[in-house]
Design an enzyme around this catalytic site. Structure first.
Site, PDB file in Angstrom:
ATOM      1  N   CYS A 203       0.888  -1.162   0.000  1.00  0.00           N
ATOM      2  CA  CYS A 203       0.000   0.000   0.000  1.00  0.00           C
ATOM      3  C   CYS A 203       0.918   1.201   0.000  1.00  0.00           C
ATOM      4  CB  CYS A 203      -0.901   0.005   1.233  1.00  0.00           C
ATOM      5  SG  CYS A 203      -1.873   1.525   1.374  1.00  0.00           S
TER       6      CYS A 203
ATOM      7  N   CYS B 216      -0.654   4.285   2.327  1.00  0.00           N
ATOM      8  CA  CYS B 216      -0.756   4.177   3.795  1.00  0.00           C
ATOM      9  C   CYS B 216      -0.332   2.775   4.229  1.00  0.00           C
ATOM     10  CB  CYS B 216      -2.134   4.595   4.318  1.00  0.00           C
ATOM     11  SG  CYS B 216      -3.571   3.829   3.552  1.00  0.00           S
ATOM     12  N   SER B 217      -1.262   1.958   4.681  1.00  0.00           N
ATOM     13  CA  SER B 217      -0.858   0.647   5.200  1.00  0.00           C
ATOM     14  C   SER B 217      -1.964  -0.377   5.032  1.00  0.00           C
ATOM     15  CB  SER B 217      -0.490   0.784   6.676  1.00  0.00           C
ATOM     16  OG  SER B 217      -1.575   1.367   7.380  1.00  0.00           O
ATOM     17  N   CYS B 218      -2.758  -0.254   3.961  1.00  0.00           N
ATOM     18  CA  CYS B 218      -3.885  -1.163   3.751  1.00  0.00           C
ATOM     19  C   CYS B 218      -3.389  -2.606   3.686  1.00  0.00           C
ATOM     20  CB  CYS B 218      -4.622  -0.798   2.468  1.00  0.00           C
ATOM     21  SG  CYS B 218      -5.371   0.838   2.575  1.00  0.00           S
TER      22      CYS B 218
END
Lengths: 212, 210
Positions: free
Chosen positions: B105, B108-110
């Site tokens: 991602c 962000c941090s999906c």
């Protein structure tokens, strides 16, 4: 916005230096655990959505965003949202109207999640196999189209239906748009030295136009 | 144990800042302390990569399930009881001898929480997010993973609420293994795509460790 968070293709950030999977703790300090729980618990109050939450973390000086650790960015985002939504200084009656989940309530919310698929009667503009070009988007608002793919052309490989449109959702407008999986040639994005054959990116219809 | 990252030793003002915020939220009644405990408990003890390993091992041993998983992963894993936050919409991508998939991602941090729990530090780090899309082979090398030049690498940048899980290739010489044995070979990293599933010879090691 093309902020410090928009990292795809950036250079100079150093090695990844991963911790071995078997040795990595879930949290590296107790304050991280607390920030995680507080962020999820306050999110359950329904005063902001996931896109507002992401945008709150992104709206920082890029140097700060990159220097801070992950959960520090979460903390900054949470403090910003609590302040902007006047949740901490709000009148008593406002807070009385909030539903504060207890343990069972929190468990239920985590278990059910928050699906973003919506119904939509508007026909999809694109179909599988269509060639599309990603529009340049330079606004300072929230968006989910990475800078590295703006202006590039690719092919629609899947249509995921209609999902909440993040750019509008971050401004408080709950609206759905068609969402596609788009395949981009590695070489087209990164030139001859591309190490991968393809990058697949999920893109909403307003980001796309027919390929030129 | 873990090696030194700068975030493991936060300045004390950060700890104090978090404590102050938590006290304020509790005092105002905006969060319930039991709910905080439940949230932490859920991700420390209930939701983690064993879920994903279960799904992968089942796909290796059950062709009908594998087909369902590749067609509509959200429904296929929901039938096994896996649903919830950050796993509402799921796509499973299959590694083969000719194609290797990697998930990132960049914004962000999906990450597929319902399958893998919370993401590791490296997945959320700037270098991984920057480099996975442009130089995946160098990234894989940092995890000790070397693929033949003839293998195509496909990178999935999780920009929407669709979550991606890699179905790694089943290790050689495990054709007659049962689902429980196979689960031990499915590492978290193999389901992100930075590593291959553990080889058959790893099971002895796993047994010795546990």
């Amino acid at each position: 916005m093309i902020g410090g968070h928009d990292l795809g293709g950036k250079h100079g950030l150093g090695p990844i230096d991963p911790e071995p999977e078997s040795e990595e703790p879930l949290f590296h300090a107790d304050w991280e655990r607390r920030v995680f729980a507080l962020t999820l618990a306050t999110g359950m109050l329904g005063q902001w959505n996931i896109d507002e939450s992401r945008h709150a973390r992104e709206r920082q000086h890029p140097v700060d965003y990159l220097k801070q650790s992950y959960y520090e960015n979460w903390l900054v985002g949470l403090e910003k949202l609590l302040d902007e939504k006047h949740l901490l200084e709000g009148a008593e009656e406002q807070q009385e109207s909030l539903r504060i989940p207890d343990a069972a309530g929190a468990e239920k919310i985590l278990a059910s999640g928050g699906p973003t698929q919506m119904s939509n009667t508007a026909p999809a503009r694109f179909g599988i196999g269509d060639k599309v070009t990603v529009q340049k988007r330079q606004g300072s608002g929230h968006t989910r189209v990475p800078a590295y793919v703006q202006g590039a052309s690719g092919e629609i490989v899947d249509h995921y239906g209609t999902h909440v449109f993040p750019d509008a959702n971050a401004e408080g407008e709950h609206r759905g748009e068609h969402l596609y999986s788009v395949r981009f040639d590695g070489e087209l994005l990164w030139g001859n030295e591309s190490q991968g054959q393809a990058v697949f990116i999920d893109l909403w219809e307003p980001y796309l136009e027919p390929a030129k | 144990m873990s090696h030194d990252h700068d975030h493991t030793e936060p300045p004390s003002d950060l700890e104090l800042r978090v404590k102050a915020l938590e006290s304020l939220l509790l005092e105002k009644g905006l969060v319930n302390p039991d709910a905080l405990n439940t949230i932490i408990e859920t991700y420390e003890h209930k939701v983690g990569p064993r879920n994903g390993a279960h799904v992968v091992a089942k796909a290796w041993t059950d062709p009908a399930f594998k087909q369902a998983l590749l067609t509509d992963a959200s429904s296929a894993v929901a039938d096994l009881g896996y649903m919830g936050r950050q796993g509402e919409h799921l796509t499973v991508v299959e590694n083969t001898a000719s194609v290797h998939n990697l998930v990132v991602c960049t914004l962000c941090s999906c990450y597929p929480w319902t399958m893998l729990g919370l993401p590791p530090v490296w997945y959320k780090s700037a270098p991984y997010r920057a480099r996975a899309v442009s130089e995946p082979r160098s990234v894989l090398a940092e995890f000790g993973t070397a693929l033949p030049e003839s293998t195509d690498i496909q990178v999935w940048d999780s920009t929407s609420e669709m979550r991606y899980l890699v179905l790694p290739m089943q290790p050689a010489e495990t054709e007659d293994w049962n689902e429980a044995q196979l689960q031990a070979l499915v590492s978290r990293n193999s389901m992100i795509g930075v590593e291959l599933a553990r080889p058959a010879t790893a099971l002895d090691q796993v047994d010795n460790d546990s």
